[in-house]
Design an enzyme around this catalytic site. Structure first.
Site, PDB file in Angstrom:
ATOM      1  N   LYS A   1      25.919 144.612  88.977  1.00  0.00           N
ATOM      2  CA  LYS A   1      26.153 145.742  88.073  1.00  0.00           C
ATOM      3  C   LYS A   1      27.624 145.994  87.737  1.00  0.00           C
ATOM      4  O   LYS A   1      27.928 146.585  86.704  1.00  0.00           O
ATOM      5  CB  LYS A   1      25.550 147.030  88.662  1.00  0.00           C
ATOM      6  CG  LYS A   1      24.034 147.051  88.676  1.00  0.00           C
ATOM      7  CD  LYS A   1      23.537 148.401  89.166  1.00  0.00           C
ATOM      8  CE  LYS A   1      22.026 148.405  89.279  1.00  0.00           C
ATOM      9  NZ  LYS A   1      21.509 149.741  89.606  1.00  0.00           N
TER      10      LYS A   1
ATOM     11  N   ASP B   1      20.893 154.363  84.854  1.00  0.00           N
ATOM     12  CA  ASP B   1      20.521 154.990  86.132  1.00  0.00           C
ATOM     13  C   ASP B   1      20.874 156.478  86.064  1.00  0.00           C
ATOM     14  O   ASP B   1      20.126 157.327  86.564  1.00  0.00           O
ATOM     15  CB  ASP B   1      21.285 154.353  87.304  1.00  0.00           C
ATOM     16  CG  ASP B   1      20.839 152.927  87.569  1.00  0.00           C
ATOM     17  OD1 ASP B   1      19.662 152.609  87.317  1.00  0.00           O
ATOM     18  OD2 ASP B   1      21.676 152.130  88.024  1.00  0.00           O
TER      19      ASP B   1
END
Ligand code: ATR
Length: 273
Positions: free
Chosen positions: A70, A107
């Site tokens: 990420k 997220d």
């Protein structure tokens, strides 16, 4: 049915076989009868950049990016969303028509969508200061939380994170959490304690504000020991599965062109697998 014109997306990570994302996206493709597919792809760190470029070259619409890529994947991004920039991590790439790669962190979106109908923007205490906590703290600051309190076993990580937030923020030693519990609107566990039912942050739920909403990012088990104790104390709880489901919504819309909903049928399908 997948035709020669199918829209393609997927998720890259290492490991990848545990990922629930293929279940979620293929469920939405199926119920919306979209000509497309979403596939899990095992990509190791040394092949990260070349793999992303290859997927773009073969016509993928975009991909999700999961652990451990990420942060590193930002190198390949041409345009970063404001939140992804602040968080310093990307979980969704969109390969745009003009050839540019857009990177977002959904997220943060997923966390807020999961709690926003129950959270009044009052004081929030976040346990943990790792990657998930970064996304959640920035998301809460962006959402307008009145005050964010961060506590972590390694206190300097909490202090580093707190410095980045443009809101009223305080860092608290784990031993002193008790002094903050009676005024909270939101209590979040972002630590790995509770994963597979092992462990629980040490919180005296008796002195927690009964009105505080309690949530956990761990969703295996769905009701972690932390959530179980909070519920036993009479607090409203929200499990972590919703965050996972909601974070998938923006990517699906960007790649497949359809705004989709998170509903009980999707939740139950994911839980049954
Ligand atoms: P994630 O990306 O899921 O947030 P992470 O970045 O590895 O994962 O962060 C894990 C978090 O859980 C950290 O806040 C970690 O605390 P430290 O920064 O002190 O390592 C916390 N954590 C993990 N195991 C823990 C334990 N046994 N007790 C307390 N906190 C723990």
């Amino acid at each position: 049915m997948i035709s020669g014109k199918a829209k393609l997306a997927g998720v890259i990570g290492d490991p990848i076989s545990h990922s629930k994302s293929p279940l979620i996206h293929n469920y939405w493709l199926n119920i919306n009868q979209i000509d497309g597919a979403y596939i899990p792809l095992h990509v190791n760190s040394k092949d990260l950049i070349s793999s992303v470029k290859s997927l773009q070259n073969v016509g993928f619409k975009g991909i999700n990016v999961t652990v451990p890529h990420k942060i590193e994947v930002i190198k390949v991004v041409d345009e970063l969303s404001d939140l992804a920039k602040k968080i310093g991590a990307v979980n969704t790439l969109v390969f745009k028509e003009d050839g540019l790669i857009y990177g977002d962190n959904t997220d943060a979106y997923g966390f807020i969508e999961n709690i926003k109908s129950d959270y009044n923007k009052g004081e929030a205490l976040i346990l943990g200061a790792g990657g998930a906590s970064r996304a959640i703290c920035h998301a809460l600051a962006d959402f307008g939380a009145k005050k964010i309190i961060i506590s972590n076993r390694t206190i300097n990580k909490a202090e580093e994170l707190a410095k980045e937030l443009n809101v009223d923020v305080e860092v608290v030693e784990l031993d002193n959490i008790g002094n903050y519990l009676n005024n909270l609107s939101l209590l979040v566990n972002t630590t790995s304690l509770g994963l597979n039912g092992n462990g629980c942050p040490d919180i005296d739920f008796n002195i927690l504000n009964k009105e505080a909403l309690v949530t956990d990012i761990v969703y295996n088990p769905l009701i972690t020991p932390f959530l179980e104790k909070a519920q036993g104390n009479g607090n409203k709880i929200i499990d972590g599965l919703g965050m996972l489901l909601y974070q998938a919504v923006p990517g699906f819309e960007a790649w497949f062109g359809k705004k989709v909903k998170v509903d009980d049928e999707l939740r139950n399908m994911v839980l049954s697998k």
